[in-house]
Write a protein that holds these residues in place. Structure first.
Motif, PDB file in Angstrom:
ATOM      1  N   THR A  23      29.094  57.805  17.185  1.00  0.00           N
ATOM      2  CA  THR A  23      27.930  56.860  17.232  1.00  0.00           C
ATOM      3  C   THR A  23      28.207  55.687  16.410  1.00  0.00           C
ATOM      4  O   THR A  23      28.005  54.584  16.997  1.00  0.00           O
ATOM      5  CB  THR A  23      26.465  57.507  16.750  1.00  0.00           C
ATOM      6  N   ASP A  46      24.007  61.785  24.230  1.00  0.00           N
ATOM      7  CA  ASP A  46      24.216  62.866  23.458  1.00  0.00           C
ATOM      8  C   ASP A  46      22.790  63.430  23.391  1.00  0.00           C
ATOM      9  O   ASP A  46      21.973  62.700  22.764  1.00  0.00           O
ATOM     10  CB  ASP A  46      24.760  62.402  22.091  1.00  0.00           C
ATOM     11  N   ASN A  50      21.352  59.957  17.921  1.00  0.00           N
ATOM     12  CA  ASN A  50      21.206  59.491  16.449  1.00  0.00           C
ATOM     13  C   ASN A  50      21.469  57.911  16.478  1.00  0.00           C
ATOM     14  O   ASN A  50      21.824  57.570  15.364  1.00  0.00           O
ATOM     15  CB  ASN A  50      22.469  60.162  15.639  1.00  0.00           C
ATOM     16  N   ASP A 143      27.845  56.214  24.360  1.00  0.00           N
ATOM     17  CA  ASP A 143      28.022  56.926  23.289  1.00  0.00           C
ATOM     18  C   ASP A 143      27.624  58.483  23.543  1.00  0.00           C
ATOM     19  O   ASP A 143      26.722  58.818  23.771  1.00  0.00           O
ATOM     20  CB  ASP A 143      27.260  56.635  22.081  1.00  0.00           C
TER      21      ASP A 143
HETATM   22 MG   LIG Z   1      26.840  61.219  17.570  1.00  0.00          MG
END
Ligand SMILES: [Mg+2]
Ligand SMILES: Nc1ncnc2c1ncn2[C@@H]1O[C@H](COP(=O)(O)OP(=O)(O)O)[C@@H](O)[C@H]1O
Length: 329
Positions: A23, A46, A50, A143
């Motif tokens: 990330t 994901d 995050n 990501d």
């Molecule tokens: Mg991550």
């Protein structure tokens, strides 16, 4: 290396084990490209999002502007699965004879939690984002979720377009069958009895609608597959730590990606112990070198970029810009 990729490609995927810095590094690369004047979309696939934590602000499932030239979004897996299921069940309803509809519903209810469903839904969403995103942005940075998951996603376009192809062919056979029955009986209502004929489901809808949905979907998966295999436009970056297991997993992931026709163009070894910081870190450094030697022997052709371990966590745009400076050197 990262910056060169960000300058020259249209799509970058970042993958690797959890916690290695996917990330952080993908966001820094996206930000670097945006700072250099590109318009960039950063997308997290994901389920354990995050990006929001990294930028220290709420980021939803729609693109949100974070900095000049940089938008970001987090795919919402539940929302994605719901939408995907609704679309699949809609197409199945139209494909199947009317008396099997409740079976279709039962099947779909069970499928919701079936292994692979979330991946299929996320894949469809990735395909959508790629299709739409390339029109609006110079670069899309993904990501992704930890290794295994991502590699499975990369082989899915092939599977999904084969599946859709199968449905189209079955549908065509069913159409032919209905035509024969109608010709034999001279009664067009036979087809209606078999396939249903409510207002929404008129012949025309069936003929053009279903085929359109299925063709559209097949096209989308084929486009994604072609896009993933296009080495000029798409690159995969594996992020890892210079430790034994991440190195072994990186070698495995690269092999899986190669099978899926996806080229890995950069290995980012993150959190390298800094030089000249005492004997403890010197010892770690030499152990890291040994793991890096294993990596380079296994994947000699793939360029590598090391990023030093920083004293502080990377949170917020300023900290991220600090990292951008480091990777730009
Ligand atoms: Mg991550
Ligand atoms: N080079 C670095 N130096 C210090 N901390 C880092 C570095 N790269 C990442 N981190 C920290 O490591 C943690 C995990 O990073 P993250 O990017 O969320 O990993 P992933 O997305 O691979 O799970 C975060 O707290 C992040 O701030």
């Amino acid at each position: 290396m990262l910056l060169e990729l960000a300058q020259s490609k249209r799509i970058l995927f970042f993958g690797g084990k959890g916690g290695v810095g996917k990330t952080t590094v993908s966001a820094a690369t996206a930000l670097a490209a945006a700072n250099a004047g590109k318009s960039v979309l950063l997308v997290s696939t994901d389920p354990a999002h995050n990006l929001g934590h990294l930028f220290d602000r709420k980021i939803g499932s729609k693109p949100k502007k974070l900095s000049a030239g940089l938008d970001a979004m987090e795919m919402d897996p539940d929302e994605t699965v719901k939408k995907h299921m609704a679309e699949v069940s809609n197409s199945l309803h139209r494909l199947m004879p009317i008396n099997l509809r409740s079976e279709v519903d039962k099947h779909m209810k069970l499928s919701k939690d079936a292994p692979g469903m979330q991946e299929a839904a996320i894949l469809e969403r990735i395909a959508e984002v790629v299709e739409e995103g390339l029109k609006k942005y110079d670069l899309i940075v993904f990501d992704t979720a930890p290794s295994g998951h991502t590699a499975r996603l990369m082989v899915l376009p092939e599977m999904m377009s084969a599946w859709t192809e199968g449905l189209i062919q079955r549908r065509e056979k069913a159409d032919k069958f209905a035509e024969i029955v109608r010709d034999m009986s001279g009664d067009s209502s036979v087809e209606d009895k078999v396939f249903g004929n409510d207002a929404q489901d008129s012949d025309k809808m069936r003929e053009s609608g279903i085929r359109q949905i299925l063709n559209r979907r097949r096209e989308r998966f084929n486009n994604l597959r072609d896009q993933l295999a296009d080495e000029d436009e798409t690159s995969f970056v594996i992020v890892l730590a210079a430790e034994r297991l991440p190195v072994l997993e990186t070698i495995e992931l690269e092999a899986q990606l190669q099978q899926a026709n996806v080229k890995v163009d950069c290995l980012v070894v993150n959190k390298r112990s800094p030089k000249g910081e005492g004997s403890f870190l010197e010892e770690r450094r030499s152990q890291e070198e040994a793991h890096i030697t294993t990596l380079s022997k296994a994947l000699p052709k793939i360029p590598r970029q090391d990023i030093s371990l920083l004293a502080k966590d990377i949170v917020g745009l300023d900290a991220l810009n600090g990292l951008v400076e480091r990777i730009s050197k």
